[in-house]
Write a protein that holds these residues in place. Structure first.
Motif, mmCIF file in Angstrom:
data_model
loop_
_atom_site.group_PDB
_atom_site.id
_atom_site.type_symbol
_atom_site.label_atom_id
_atom_site.label_comp_id
_atom_site.label_asym_id
_atom_site.label_seq_id
_atom_site.Cartn_x
_atom_site.Cartn_y
_atom_site.Cartn_z
ATOM 1 N N GLY A 38 0.806 -1.214 0.000
ATOM 2 C CA GLY A 38 0.000 0.000 0.000
ATOM 3 C C GLY A 38 0.835 1.258 0.000
ATOM 4 N N PRO A 39 0.558 2.221 0.898
ATOM 5 C CA PRO A 39 1.266 3.501 0.908
ATOM 6 C C PRO A 39 2.781 3.363 0.970
ATOM 7 C CG PRO A 39 -0.652 3.634 2.316
ATOM 8 C CD PRO A 39 -0.550 2.198 1.884
ATOM 9 N N TYR A 40 3.280 2.327 1.619
ATOM 10 C CA TYR A 40 4.735 2.138 1.657
ATOM 11 C C TYR A 40 5.311 2.061 0.246
ATOM 12 C CZ TYR A 40 9.132 -0.353 1.545
ATOM 13 O OH TYR A 40 10.414 -0.718 1.251
ATOM 14 N N ALA A 41 4.703 1.220 -0.590
ATOM 15 C CA ALA A 41 5.206 1.055 -1.955
ATOM 16 C C ALA A 41 5.061 2.341 -2.758
ATOM 17 C CB ALA A 41 4.458 -0.087 -2.645
ATOM 18 N N PHE A 42 3.960 3.054 -2.572
ATOM 19 C CA PHE A 42 3.709 4.269 -3.343
ATOM 20 C C PHE A 42 4.699 5.377 -2.982
ATOM 21 C CE2 PHE A 42 -0.951 2.890 -2.620
ATOM 22 C CZ PHE A 42 -0.764 1.790 -3.433
ATOM 23 N N VAL A 43 4.844 5.625 -1.692
ATOM 24 C CA VAL A 43 5.704 6.718 -1.237
ATOM 25 C C VAL A 43 7.167 6.407 -1.519
ATOM 26 C CG1 VAL A 43 6.411 8.081 0.770
ATOM 27 C CG2 VAL A 43 4.020 7.419 0.492
ATOM 28 N N ALA A 57 7.907 7.179 -5.129
ATOM 29 C CA ALA A 57 7.892 8.602 -5.460
ATOM 30 C C ALA A 57 8.996 9.393 -4.775
ATOM 31 C CB ALA A 57 6.534 9.210 -5.096
ATOM 32 N N PHE A 58 9.249 9.097 -3.485
ATOM 33 C CA PHE A 58 10.125 9.960 -2.692
ATOM 34 C C PHE A 58 11.367 9.269 -2.156
ATOM 35 C CE2 PHE A 58 5.713 11.524 -2.084
ATOM 36 C CZ PHE A 58 5.844 12.719 -2.773
ATOM 37 N N GLY A 59 11.544 7.994 -2.451
ATOM 38 C CA GLY A 59 12.751 7.319 -2.009
ATOM 39 C C GLY A 59 12.536 6.421 -0.812
ATOM 40 N N PRO A 60 13.579 5.644 -0.459
ATOM 41 C CA PRO A 60 13.437 4.613 0.576
ATOM 42 C C PRO A 60 13.182 5.145 1.981
ATOM 43 C CG PRO A 60 15.715 4.800 -0.160
ATOM 44 C CD PRO A 60 14.900 5.595 -1.111
ATOM 45 N N ARG A 116 11.212 -7.349 2.365
ATOM 46 C CA ARG A 116 11.756 -7.724 1.061
ATOM 47 C C ARG A 116 12.687 -6.657 0.514
ATOM 48 N NH1 ARG A 116 7.463 -9.182 -3.506
ATOM 49 N NH2 ARG A 116 6.959 -6.971 -3.222
ATOM 50 N N ARG A 117 12.325 -5.393 0.689
ATOM 51 C CA ARG A 117 13.136 -4.298 0.167
ATOM 52 C C ARG A 117 14.468 -4.196 0.889
ATOM 53 N NH1 ARG A 117 13.663 -1.919 -4.427
ATOM 54 N NH2 ARG A 117 11.426 -2.367 -4.587
ATOM 55 N N PHE A 118 14.468 -4.483 2.206
ATOM 56 C CA PHE A 118 15.677 -4.318 2.999
ATOM 57 C C PHE A 118 16.380 -5.632 3.317
ATOM 58 C CE2 PHE A 118 13.244 -0.457 3.998
ATOM 59 C CZ PHE A 118 14.201 0.500 3.681
ATOM 60 N N ASP A 119 16.037 -6.669 2.571
ATOM 61 C CA ASP A 119 16.667 -7.977 2.755
ATOM 62 C C ASP A 119 16.530 -8.509 4.180
ATOM 63 O OD1 ASP A 119 17.521 -8.479 0.148
ATOM 64 O OD2 ASP A 119 19.318 -7.256 0.408
ATOM 65 N N LEU A 120 15.414 -8.200 4.813
ATOM 66 C CA LEU A 120 15.124 -8.764 6.129
ATOM 67 C C LEU A 120 14.374 -10.077 5.900
ATOM 68 C CD1 LEU A 120 13.949 -5.490 7.919
ATOM 69 C CD2 LEU A 120 16.219 -6.522 7.942
ATOM 70 N N ARG A 121 15.116 -11.128 5.722
ATOM 71 C CA ARG A 121 14.520 -12.378 5.255
ATOM 72 C C ARG A 121 13.505 -12.959 6.226
ATOM 73 N NH1 ARG A 121 19.662 -15.409 2.287
ATOM 74 N NH2 ARG A 121 20.196 -13.647 0.922
ATOM 75 N N ALA A 122 13.660 -12.643 7.509
ATOM 76 C CA ALA A 122 12.700 -13.159 8.485
ATOM 77 C C ALA A 122 11.300 -12.627 8.223
ATOM 78 C CB ALA A 122 13.134 -12.780 9.899
ATOM 79 N N LEU A 123 11.213 -11.414 7.653
ATOM 80 C CA LEU A 123 9.915 -10.815 7.362
ATOM 81 C C LEU A 123 9.486 -11.054 5.921
ATOM 82 C CD1 LEU A 123 10.204 -7.346 9.158
ATOM 83 C CD2 LEU A 123 8.928 -9.352 9.918
ATOM 84 N N ALA A 124 10.443 -11.326 5.051
ATOM 85 C CA ALA A 124 10.141 -11.390 3.618
ATOM 86 C C ALA A 124 9.794 -12.787 3.128
ATOM 87 C CB ALA A 124 11.324 -10.857 2.816
ATOM 88 N N GLY A 125 9.739 -13.771 4.017
ATOM 89 C CA GLY A 125 9.425 -15.121 3.595
ATOM 90 C C GLY A 125 7.936 -15.331 3.355
ATOM 91 N N VAL A 126 7.615 -16.131 2.347
ATOM 92 C CA VAL A 126 6.228 -16.441 2.000
ATOM 93 C C VAL A 126 6.044 -17.954 2.011
ATOM 94 C CG1 VAL A 126 4.416 -16.245 0.251
ATOM 95 C CG2 VAL A 126 6.048 -14.378 0.571
ATOM 96 N N THR A 142 19.487 -2.401 1.649
ATOM 97 C CA THR A 142 18.542 -2.135 0.568
ATOM 98 C C THR A 142 19.080 -2.517 -0.788
ATOM 99 O OG1 THR A 142 17.170 -0.459 -0.467
ATOM 100 C CG2 THR A 142 19.317 0.241 0.269
ATOM 101 N N ARG A 143 18.204 -2.878 -1.673
ATOM 102 C CA ARG A 143 18.572 -3.148 -3.061
ATOM 103 C C ARG A 143 18.278 -1.963 -3.955
ATOM 104 N NH1 ARG A 143 15.960 -8.116 -1.745
ATOM 105 N NH2 ARG A 143 14.114 -7.508 -2.910
ATOM 106 N N GLY A 144 17.973 -0.818 -3.332
ATOM 107 C CA GLY A 144 17.721 0.380 -4.117
ATOM 108 C C GLY A 144 16.279 0.687 -4.278
#
Length: 415
Positions: A75-80, A83-86, A305-315, A413-415
């Protein structure tokens, strides 16, 4: 864990359910009393409730364009972030997650209280029932996205039917149950009308529920249809319920009530009203909690996922971001507003990335974003003026969290 990709298994029905289930709740049962106290005129009250739906639809233009264009969870995290950076994205994501997290505990406690009123709590303490409810919701979502979506669709459908039944019962009331006084009149000031609209617009909060699942909907058009159909249905229920309540209660009677829908139902249903409204409340709370426990983990998942925090990015294989789900289920709460940033992000992304594929474009660009951004900013300023201490605390906590987490930008971050 099976990977870091969510599954595209959701459809338009779920998008509608996310909006309806996440918006229609306790607010519409209580807020009409506040509105009637500020605006004691039936026609103006209904116009304000209708205006709330119109503004929600205008506000949705920014969110829907961004969600269908970027196509990412969060949601807003991805949008902002786009537009405005990490850093700005991280601030918006944390604010959104923390700001909504408190609602999880609050709704669970209120659900437990209502269950006790029905005598169906097994004699357990309220905190225990609340924790068991959250655990039950977590268990359903743990099994996979399809099961969680199906439960939300069924729950939202039941909620809609219950509210339509309540509207019908009030609207077709006859005899001594109808309002005995004229439903218009009374002095109205501009300040009072603005205050009433603020309360109304807050009741519409939740209209953006489908946007958090942009990465999981099979087709971007499903998000467009689901969001706007959902807002239309919510508006119809809100306006219809207020009109039905005005059929049996005068604005003056509504203004004196802390739970207008219950008082209106009591006049028509008599002794059966309490049990009926308790059931309506239970279904409303359960569906809102279901939406919260579905979209809040998506925010943490997107950040992880954006910050390579694998504990949170697993599905998991079923599509559930389980670690993020657990973190959300046991989290705390803060108040935060991110609507202005989303409206601004729609304009910035449109200018910065004109070639970005946009399956849906907001009409009359950039006016929907500008108008809704101005309204969101005005509401945020009003909140700060009315409660400066809470606002200062929220801003301070956000600043501290950012100071602790931003270093991840340099290494993770991966950018």
């Amino acid at each position: 864990m099976s990977g870091t990709r969510l599954l595209r298994v959701l459809g338009a029905a779920f998008a509608v359910a996310a909006v309806v289930g996440g918006t229609i709740g306790q607010g519409i049962l209580r807020t009409p009393g506040l509105v009637a106290a500020a605006v004691p005129d039936a026609e103006l009250m209904l116009l304000l409730w209708l205006a709330g739906g119109v503004i929600a639809a205008i506000d949705a233009c920014s969110t829907v364009e961004l969600a269908t264009s970027i196509g990412e969870a969060g949601g807003p995290y991805a949008f902002v972030r786009r537009a405005f950076g990490p850093v700005a994205g991280l601030a918006a994501g944390l604010a959104d997650w923390l700001g909504n997290l408190g609602a999880v505990a609050f709704i669970a406690v209120v659900f437990a209280e209502y269950l006790g009123r029905l005598g169906a709590d097994g004699g357990l303490p309220i905190p225990v029932v609340a924790v068991l409810l959250i655990a039950a919701m977590l268990a359903v979502q743990w099994t996979g996205t399809r099961a969680a979506a199906a439960a939300q669709e069924v729950g939202s459908a039941i909620k809609a039917v219950l509210f339509l039944a309540l509207i019908a019962a009030l609207a077709f009331a006859r005899g001594d149950t109808v309002a005995a006084e004229p439903v218009t009149g009374g002095a109205i000031t501009l300040v009072a009308a603005i205050g009433a609209f603020r309360a109304i617009y807050g009741t519409y909060y939740g209209w953006n529920g489908a946007a958090y699942f942009a990465e999981e909907l099979r087709n971007p058009r499903q998000l467009v249809r689901g969001t706007f159909i959902g807002i239309a249905l919510v508006t119809a229920v809100f306006v219809g319920l207020n009109a039905a309540m005005l059929h049996v209660l005068t604005p003056a009677e509504m203004a004196k009530s802390t739970l207008v829908a219950a008082d209106a139902a009591g006049r028509v249903l008599g002794a059966r009203a309490d049990a009926a409204m308790t059931v309506v409340s239970l279904v409303s709370l359960a569906t809102i909690l279901g939406v919260l426990l579905m979209f809040l983990p998506r925010i943490l998942f997107a950040i992880g996922r954006r910050f390579d925090l694998r504990a949170l990015a697993g599905v998991a294989e079923g599509g559930t971001p389980r670690a993020a789900l657990v973190a959300t289920a046991i989290g705390g709460a803060l108040l935060a507003l991110v609507g202005v940033a989303v409206n601004a992000a729609a304009i910035v992304v449109r200018r910065r990335e004109p070639a970005l594929d946009r399956p849906w474009r907001m009409p009359l660009y950039p006016w929907p974003a500008l108008v809704s951004g101005a309204i969101n900013l005005a509401l945020a300023i009003a909140f700060i003026v009315e409660d400066p201490w809470t606002s200062a605390l929220a801003i301070g906590v956000m600043a501290l969290l950012l100071a602790l987490i931003v270093p991840l930008l340099r290494s993770g971050t991966r950018g």
